[in-house]
Design a protein around this motif. Structure first.
Motif, PDB file in Angstrom:
ATOM      1  N   ASP A  32      81.857  25.272  74.028  1.00  0.00           N
ATOM      2  CA  ASP A  32      80.714  25.257  74.946  1.00  0.00           C
ATOM      3  C   ASP A  32      80.929  24.345  76.157  1.00  0.00           C
ATOM      4  O   ASP A  32      79.979  23.875  76.768  1.00  0.00           O
ATOM      5  N   TRP A  33      82.190  24.101  76.539  1.00  0.00           N
ATOM      6  CA  TRP A  33      82.476  23.327  77.735  1.00  0.00           C
ATOM      7  C   TRP A  33      82.355  24.232  78.956  1.00  0.00           C
ATOM      8  O   TRP A  33      82.899  25.331  78.978  1.00  0.00           O
ATOM      9  N   LYS A  47      78.968  20.043  78.980  1.00  0.00           N
ATOM     10  CA  LYS A  47      78.734  21.172  78.086  1.00  0.00           C
ATOM     11  C   LYS A  47      77.563  22.007  78.591  1.00  0.00           C
ATOM     12  O   LYS A  47      76.826  21.590  79.486  1.00  0.00           O
ATOM     13  N   THR A  48      77.398  23.175  78.021  1.00  0.00           N
ATOM     14  CA  THR A  48      76.338  24.080  78.462  1.00  0.00           C
ATOM     15  C   THR A  48      74.946  23.496  78.240  1.00  0.00           C
ATOM     16  O   THR A  48      73.988  23.913  78.898  1.00  0.00           O
ATOM     17  N   ALA A 259      81.573  29.546  79.391  1.00  0.00           N
ATOM     18  CA  ALA A 259      81.971  28.397  78.567  1.00  0.00           C
ATOM     19  C   ALA A 259      83.202  28.734  77.732  1.00  0.00           C
ATOM     20  O   ALA A 259      83.418  29.887  77.349  1.00  0.00           O
TER      21      ALA A 259
END
Length: 270
Positions: A32-33, A47-48, A259
């Motif tokens: 989720d980066w 992150k998201t 992501a």
């Protein structure tokens, strides 16, 4: 690849290697980066969910370092220090609420303009965690000029109302100071020179710590000639309420389209 030496830090947080070649390292299994950037002695990432993470440190830059050497008078030979490369394998969460934030990577310092228009910064002379730098929520852009190689060091920002600001002194306490009294729509900076386009369409130029003067193509100096003589074209390609760092156009971090996992290259020094 042959490694000469490997040392593993406490709880496997830091990996140091001495080698000629150093591969990239997968940091975490998380997918989720959404954005990342390189700082002097580490990396930053978001992150998201808007959480802000730091690998290693911001600041402590040692660009242009000379390889340490030792001359043996008996053998007449010179030996050089080995390059030490460090992987920062585990990030530290340093902030939240950065969904959709505009990140300006100054490497010594990093700035963020959050979705609500507030200005935040962290790194040298600010601190290891994001600090709100102004009560205003009208910030639209920011940029950093590094001091050295004949350039003046300053951090400069633009607000929605067209006012231009900079840090008067890069020391504690950090203090923002307005630059001139005009209202600007676009700004271009290169080394110690600031070009500004006012909302009335006129172009002005400021050199070193002097005041803004009306731009004249005939006054373009040799070191700035290519930019100076084409300044109208450059401004024409810019969006309203923006700053262009001519020497470092990639300071503004672009988020990924989707992501994914995050990989890292080591930070190396002698």
């Amino acid at each position: 690849m042959k490694l000469n030496k490997i040392t593993l830090g406490i709880s496997a947080l830091i990996l140091t290697v001495y080698a000629n070649n150093t591969p990239k390292q997968e940091l975490t299994k998380a997918t989720d980066w959404i954005s990342s950037w390189e700082t002097c002695r580490g990396d930053g990432a978001i992150k998201t969910d808007g959480s802000l993470w730091q690998f290693g440190k911001v600041g402590g830059c040692n660009w242009g370092q000379i390889i340490p050497s030792y001359y043996n008078i008996k053998t007449g030979k010179t030996t050089y220090a080995k390059e030490k490369c460090t992987y920062f394998l585990k990030p530290k969460k340093i902030g939240s609420g950065f969904q959709g934030a505009k990140i300006i990577n100054g490497e010594y310092r990093v700035y963020a303009i959050k979705a609500d228009g507030s200005l935040w910064g962290w790194g040298e002379e600010i601190g290891s965690k994001p600090k709100k730098l102004s009560s205003s929520k009208k910030w639209v852009d920011f940029s950093v000029v590094y001091e050295g190689n004949g350039c003046c060091g300053y951090d400069i920002g633009l607000q929605k109302d067209g006012t231009l600001w900079r840090f008067s002194e890069l020391m504690k306490p950090l203090k923002l100071k307005r630059v001139g009294k005009a209202h600007w729509s676009k700004v271009i900076i290169k080394c110690c020179t600031v070009y500004g386009k006012r909302r009335d369409g006129t172009i002005w130029v400021k050199k070193d710590n002097k005041s803004f003067k009306r731009y004249k193509e005939s006054k373009c100096e040799f070191g700035q000639k290519e930019l100076c003589m084409n300044i109208k074209v450059k401004f024409g390609k810019m969006s309203r309420n923006s700053i262009l760092n001519y020497s470092k156009p990639h300071q503004k971090v672009k988020p990924a389209k989707r992501a994914s996992k995050l990989w890292n290259y080591p930070k190396c020094e002698y």
